[in-house]
Write a protein that holds these residues in place. Structure first.
Motif: not given
Ligand code: PEP
Length: 239
Positions: A91-106
């Motif tokens: 849902e964060r990818k779909q509605f908030n456009f979270e990218t894989l590199s942002q997820t990696n940073q988190k």
């Protein structure tokens, strides 16, 4: 006997602490991770303090601090007592456009602070039904290739959630789940893997018995504390 984790993602819903306190009565549910909205985290810390549950957040900023309006940092989660944090939910990818590199940073920031990341991956429906599992393996491994860059994989949990199974009542077959989770373990070295997607009353026993499934990420059913407690008790009996 495996310790089967139930990760409860309340999403943007209010779940009264009391409803979980009442459902849990005098028992401990150390394998249940409750992930309320940010505003309610403090309330659920009380349950965690009585050793009843583990506590998780649903998201975190990829930045450490500073001018990031509306964001919550890893340090803030640590301060409040969160032990786990869901990242990269579909849902964060779909509605908030979270990218894989942002997820990696988190993921990297969470590990530095000793908060365990619960990384969500999962594919959409593929055009050829018989090739869905094959497609899923390729898709989630390519997601994980980026999300796990420079990450100590012994510190993460991966939740495989086919997007088409989330909140739809459709569940992946046992063979499909087994194929995808064993590929994740084999090719990434991650040891702890969850299944998510319409996990609930009608399928939890079958899914819990699958070898490489170490737990479940649960949306809708987590709004029913009695059901979570019932599933947890039964899982303990059958595993
Ligand atoms: C989820 O949102 O991660 C999820 C698994 O939801 P549900 O259990 O409702 O399918």
């Amino acid at each position: 006997m495996k310790n089967f984790l139930l990760v409860c993602n309340f999403k943007m819903n209010v779940v009264e602490t009391k409803s979980y306190v009442d459902a849990m009565k005098n028992e401990e549910y150390a394998n249940v991770i409750l992930c309320p909205n940010f505003c309610d985290l403090k309330e659920f810390v009380k349950l965690k303090k009585s050793n009843k549950i583990l506590l998780g957040a649903q998201n975190v900023s990829e930045f450490e601090s500073g001018a990031h309006t509306g964001e919550i940092s890893v340090a803030m989660l640590k301060n409040i007592g969160a032990q786990f944090c869901i990242v990269g939910h579909s849902e964060r990818k779909q509605f908030n456009f979270e990218t894989l590199s942002q997820t990696n940073q988190k993921v990297k920031l969470l590990i530095e602070s000793n908060i365990s990341p619960i990384i969500c991956v999962g594919e959409e429906l593929y055009s050829v039904e018989e090739k869905q599992a094959e497609f899923a393996v390729r898709f989630v491994l390519s997601e994980l290739n980026e999300i796990l860059k420079d990450v100590d994989v012994s510190k993460v949990i991966v939740a495989y959630e086919p997007v088409w199974a989330i909140g739809t009542g459709k569940v992946a077959s046992n063979e499909h789940i087994e194929t995808v989770l064993s590929a994740i373990k084999k090719y990434t070295g991650v040891e702890f893997t969850l299944y998510g997607g319409s996990f609930g009353e009608n399928n939890f026993e079958d899914i819990a018995k699958i070898d490489c499934v170490d737990g479940a990420l649960i949306g809708g059913a987590s709004l029913k504390p009695e059901l979570i407690c019932k599933m947890q008790k039964r899982i303990k009996e059958i595993l």
